[in-house]
Design a protein around this motif. Structure first.
Motif, mmCIF file in Angstrom:
data_model
loop_
_atom_site.group_PDB
_atom_site.id
_atom_site.type_symbol
_atom_site.label_atom_id
_atom_site.label_comp_id
_atom_site.label_asym_id
_atom_site.label_seq_id
_atom_site.Cartn_x
_atom_site.Cartn_y
_atom_site.Cartn_z
ATOM 1 N N LEU A 274 41.266 25.383 25.951
ATOM 2 C CA LEU A 274 40.956 24.672 27.194
ATOM 3 C C LEU A 274 40.615 25.675 28.302
ATOM 4 O O LEU A 274 39.640 25.488 29.037
ATOM 5 N N GLN A 275 41.429 26.725 28.401
ATOM 6 C CA GLN A 275 41.171 27.740 29.427
ATOM 7 C C GLN A 275 39.834 28.435 29.204
ATOM 8 O O GLN A 275 39.096 28.710 30.156
ATOM 9 N N ASN A 276 39.486 28.702 27.952
ATOM 10 C CA ASN A 276 38.195 29.332 27.657
ATOM 11 C C ASN A 276 37.032 28.437 28.071
ATOM 12 O O ASN A 276 36.010 28.917 28.577
ATOM 13 N N VAL A 277 37.165 27.142 27.832
ATOM 14 C CA VAL A 277 36.127 26.198 28.247
ATOM 15 C C VAL A 277 35.999 26.203 29.767
ATOM 16 O O VAL A 277 34.890 26.216 30.323
ATOM 17 N N ALA A 282 32.986 27.782 34.567
ATOM 18 C CA ALA A 282 32.960 28.467 35.861
ATOM 19 C C ALA A 282 31.834 29.490 35.907
ATOM 20 O O ALA A 282 31.115 29.612 36.908
ATOM 21 N N ARG A 283 31.658 30.238 34.809
ATOM 22 C CA ARG A 283 30.574 31.224 34.776
ATOM 23 C C ARG A 283 29.209 30.539 34.838
ATOM 24 O O ARG A 283 28.291 31.031 35.506
ATOM 25 N N HIS A 284 29.076 29.421 34.149
ATOM 26 C CA HIS A 284 27.825 28.653 34.234
ATOM 27 C C HIS A 284 27.540 28.254 35.677
ATOM 28 O O HIS A 284 26.415 28.408 36.167
ATOM 29 N N ARG A 315 38.139 37.743 35.566
ATOM 30 C CA ARG A 315 37.815 39.166 35.443
ATOM 31 C C ARG A 315 38.229 39.707 34.070
ATOM 32 O O ARG A 315 37.506 40.527 33.483
ATOM 33 N N GLU A 316 39.348 39.253 33.556
ATOM 34 C CA GLU A 316 39.778 39.685 32.229
ATOM 35 C C GLU A 316 38.786 39.232 31.158
ATOM 36 O O GLU A 316 38.523 39.949 30.194
ATOM 37 N N ARG A 317 38.228 38.046 31.317
ATOM 38 C CA ARG A 317 37.315 37.490 30.319
ATOM 39 C C ARG A 317 35.919 38.114 30.398
ATOM 40 O O ARG A 317 35.306 38.442 29.374
ATOM 41 N N PHE A 318 35.408 38.295 31.622
ATOM 42 C CA PHE A 318 34.001 38.678 31.772
ATOM 43 C C PHE A 318 33.785 40.078 32.352
ATOM 44 O O PHE A 318 32.642 40.524 32.476
ATOM 45 N N GLY A 319 34.838 40.764 32.721
ATOM 46 C CA GLY A 319 34.708 42.136 33.195
ATOM 47 C C GLY A 319 34.184 42.287 34.603
ATOM 48 O O GLY A 319 33.796 43.389 35.006
ATOM 49 N N GLU A 320 34.160 41.217 35.375
ATOM 50 C CA GLU A 320 33.742 41.266 36.770
ATOM 51 C C GLU A 320 34.371 40.097 37.511
ATOM 52 O O GLU A 320 34.830 39.131 36.892
ATOM 53 N N THR A 321 34.416 40.174 38.831
ATOM 54 C CA THR A 321 35.013 39.096 39.611
ATOM 55 C C THR A 321 34.066 37.908 39.703
ATOM 56 O O THR A 321 32.850 38.061 39.520
ATOM 57 N N PRO A 322 34.582 36.707 39.989
ATOM 58 C CA PRO A 322 33.692 35.555 40.193
ATOM 59 C C PRO A 322 32.666 35.801 41.290
ATOM 60 O O PRO A 322 31.500 35.426 41.158
ATOM 61 N N GLY A 323 33.090 36.466 42.367
ATOM 62 C CA GLY A 323 32.167 36.749 43.461
ATOM 63 C C GLY A 323 31.017 37.642 43.040
ATOM 64 O O GLY A 323 29.863 37.439 43.446
ATOM 65 N N ALA A 324 31.313 38.620 42.183
ATOM 66 C CA ALA A 324 30.261 39.525 41.700
ATOM 67 C C ALA A 324 29.242 38.770 40.854
ATOM 68 O O ALA A 324 28.030 39.021 40.939
ATOM 69 N N THR A 325 29.696 37.847 40.038
ATOM 70 C CA THR A 325 28.773 37.039 39.242
ATOM 71 C C THR A 325 27.872 36.208 40.137
ATOM 72 O O THR A 325 26.659 36.130 39.936
#
Length: 332
Positions: A274-277, A282-284, A315-325
Motif C-alpha cells: 500500500l505504501q509503495n502504491v 505521489a511521484r506521478h 527520499r528513501e524510495r526515490f533518492g531525492e526529496t518531493p520538492g526536488a522532483t
C-alpha cells in the motif's frame, strides 16, 4: 528505424494531397491536426508538400513531407499526442522547455499541453502517429490500476535503444499491415482496438513519462483471487485511511493469510505494498503537476497524513526529496 524503399511513399494509397502551394498545404494539414503557422525559410528551395493518412478508432497514421525548409508552430496540440518518426532528413523540435534534433535515429513526442515549435529541414520526411489525448489517458489508467492525472512524455525518443527499436519495429509492422489491407480499414472493431491499445501501451511502457512510476508495480495476473481482490482495493482506495483488516476483509481472508500470500507473491506485507502504491502515485503527481502543486497537497492526495514521514519515505524510495522532483520538470 523506419526506412523508405524506392520512390514510393509510405501509405501511398491513402493520399490526402500533394501540392506546391504553402497555403493549401497548411489548410489541409490543419484539418487533420490543428491550426498552425507554416512558413518557408527560403523561396529558392522546392516546396513539395504531401500527406498520406489513414485513421483508426483513436489514432491515425500519417506520412508527411514539405520538401522545403519550413517553420511550423502549432502551439499547444490540446486534443492529441503526436509521435514524429523521421524516415529521412532532420527536424529541430521544441516542446515546452525541451529542445531536440530529430533524425531517423531519434523520434520526437509532442505533449499536448506544451507549446510546440519546429523547423523541418529540406528533405525531411516523417511518419506521424496521432493519438487522442483521452484514449492515451484511458490506457494509462487501466495499466496503472489507478486514476491518473496529466500524462507527459520525455519528448526525445531514442529509436536505437533496445526498447525504442522494438517499438519502431511494431510501428513498421503496423504500417505494412495497413498497406496490405490487414489493419485499420481492413480490421474489425475489436481487433483494431486491441492493435491501438497495444501500440499505445508499449509506448507508455518503453518511453519515460509521468505515469512510469505507477507502471513499475508488480503484476498479479496469475495470483490467487484473494490477492487480486486485495490489490484492486488498494488501487481504488490507496488515498483513504485503510487498515490491514480492511484489506483482508475485502479480500475475504484472514489478515495472517493475506500477509503470507503478499510475502510469497510480492516479497512485502500488504501495508508495505500500500505504501509503495502511495509513493508511486505521489511521484506521478509531482512529475505531472509538480511546480503548481504544494508538497503537502501531494502527500494528502496520495494517502499520506504526516508530511514529515512522507518526505522521509519518498527520499528513501526515490533518492531525492518531493520538492526536488516537482522542480525538475523532467518532461518539459
Amino acid at each position: 528505424m523506419l526506412s523508405q524503399t524506392g520512390s514510393k511513399t509510405p501509405l501511398e494509397r491513402f493520399r490526402c494531397f500533394a501540392t506546391s502551394d504553402v497555403d493549401e498545404a497548411r489548410e489541409i494539414v490543419a484539418r487533420h491536426f490543428c491550426n498552425h503557422r507554416l512558413g518557408r525559410f527560403s523561396a529558392s528551395d522546392s516546396f513539395d508538400a504531401c500527406q498520406n493518412r489513414v485513421s483508426g478508432q483513436h489514432l491515425s497514421l500519417n506520412y508527411l513531407r514539405y520538401g522545403a525548409d519550413v517553420a511550423i508552430e502549432p502551439g499547444e496540440l490540446s486534443d492529441f499526442y503526436l509521435v514524429q518518426v523521421p524516415i529521412s532528413g532532420a527536424a529541430d523540435v521544441r516542446n515546452g522547455c525541451r529542445s531536440m534534433v530529430s533524425t531517423p535515429a531519434v523520434a520526437s513526442i509532442l505533449n499536448p499541453d506544451r507549446h510546440t515549435a519546429m523547423r523541418w529541414h529540406a528533405g525531411c520526411e516523417q511518419i506521424l502517429l496521432q493519438i487522442e489525448t483521452g484514449f492515451l489517458q484511458e490506457v494509462a489508467a487501466r495499466m496503472a490500476g489507478v486514476s491518473v492525472g496529466q500524462v507527459r512524455f520525455e519528448p526525445e525518443f531514442n529509436l536505437l535503444s533496445q526498447e525504442g527499436a522494438a517499438w519502431a519495429r511494431r510501428l513498421r509492422g503496423i504500417l505494412g499491415a495497413v498497406e496490405e489491407g490487414r489493419a485499420f480499414q481492413g480490421t474489425g472493431i475489436l481487433e483494431q482496438r486491441h492493435l491501438e491499445e497495444a501500440l499505445v501501451g508499449t509506448l507508455l511502457e518503453f518511453q519515460p513519462n509521468t505515469v512510469s512510476p505507477l507502471l513499475e508495480r508488480q503484476e498479479t495476473g496469475k495470483s490467487p483471487a484473494i490477492l487480486k481482490r486485495a490489490v484492486k482495493l488498494i488501487g481504488e482506495r490507496f488515498a483513504d485511511d485503510i487498515s490491514l483488516l480492511d484489506i483482508s476483509t475485502h479480500a475475504r481472508t484472514s489478515p495472517r493469510n493475506l500477509q503470507l500470500q503478499f510475502r510469497q507473491e510480492f516479497g512485502c506485507s500488504p501495508l508495505q505494498y500500500l505504501q509503495n502504491v502511495r509513493l508511486s502515485y505521489a511521484r506521478h503527481l509531482l512529475l505531472s503537476e509538480g511546480r503548481g502543486l504544494p508538497v503537502a497537497e501531494v502527500a494528502y492526495r496520495s494517502g499520506h497524513r504526516h508530511l514529515g514521514r512522507f518526505s522521509v519515505a519518498y527520499r528513501e524510495r526515490f533518492g531525492e526529496t518531493p520538492g526536488a522532483t516537482g522542480r525538475a520538470q523532467r518532461f518539459g
